[in-house]
Design a protein around this motif. Structure first.
Motif, short mmCIF file in Angstrom:
data_model
loop_
_atom_site.label_atom_id
_atom_site.label_comp_id
_atom_site.label_asym_id
_atom_site.label_seq_id
_atom_site.Cartn_x
_atom_site.Cartn_y
_atom_site.Cartn_z
N ARG A 12 37.21 46.34 -125.23
CA ARG A 12 36.01 45.51 -125.37
C ARG A 12 36.21 44.17 -124.70
NH1 ARG A 12 34.92 42.12 -129.96
NH2 ARG A 12 36.61 43.28 -130.94
N CYS A 13 35.21 43.74 -123.95
CA CYS A 13 35.21 42.41 -123.35
C CYS A 13 34.90 41.39 -124.45
CB CYS A 13 34.16 42.32 -122.24
SG CYS A 13 33.99 40.66 -121.55
N PHE A 18 30.96 43.96 -123.73
CA PHE A 18 30.89 45.25 -123.05
C PHE A 18 31.99 46.13 -123.62
CE2 PHE A 18 32.50 48.07 -119.71
CZ PHE A 18 31.34 48.74 -119.35
N THR A 19 31.68 47.38 -123.91
CA THR A 19 32.65 48.31 -124.50
C THR A 19 32.64 49.62 -123.71
OG1 THR A 19 32.24 47.35 -126.67
CG2 THR A 19 33.32 49.49 -126.62
N TRP A 27 35.76 50.28 -116.04
CA TRP A 27 36.38 48.97 -115.93
C TRP A 27 36.77 48.64 -114.49
CZ3 TRP A 27 35.86 45.90 -119.91
CH2 TRP A 27 35.71 46.45 -121.16
N CYS A 41 36.00 42.93 -116.73
CA CYS A 41 34.71 43.44 -117.18
C CYS A 41 33.76 43.60 -116.00
CB CYS A 41 34.11 42.48 -118.21
SG CYS A 41 32.47 42.98 -118.78
N ASP A 43 30.55 43.82 -116.19
CA ASP A 43 29.29 43.12 -116.45
C ASP A 43 29.38 41.62 -116.17
OD1 ASP A 43 28.00 45.43 -117.14
OD2 ASP A 43 27.89 45.00 -119.28
N VAL A 49 39.82 40.80 -122.05
CA VAL A 49 39.50 42.14 -122.54
C VAL A 49 40.51 42.56 -123.59
CG1 VAL A 49 39.29 44.58 -121.87
CG2 VAL A 49 38.44 42.79 -120.34
#
Length: 53
Positions: A12-13, A18-19, A27, A41, A43, A49
Motif C-alpha cells: 500500500r502507498c 493505492f493498494t 507497481w 506508486c 498513481d 510504500v
C-alpha cells in the motif's frame, strides 16, 4: 480443524493509499544507486510504500 483462507499479500502507498498485490506488475520501480531498486506508486509517484512482502 478449519483452514483459514489467505488473502494475497498487498502493498500500500502511504501517500495516496493505492493498494495492489505485493510484487505485482501494477507497481512501478525506480533505481536509486545508494538504496537499490525501490517500489514506486503508479498513481502518485511516491516511494513511500508499505510492502506486503
Amino acid at each position: 480443524m478449519a483452514t483459514e483462507a489467505t488473502a494475497p499479500n498487498l502493498s500500500r502507498c502511504l501517500n495516496c493509499r493505492f493498494t495492489a498485490p505485493a510484487g505485482g506488475s501494477e507497481w512501478d520501480h525506480v533505481d536509486s544507486p545508494p538504496l537499490g531498486r525501490m517500489t514506486r506508486c503508479p498513481d502518485c509517484g511516491s516511494t513511500n510504500v508499505l510492502s506486503g512482502r
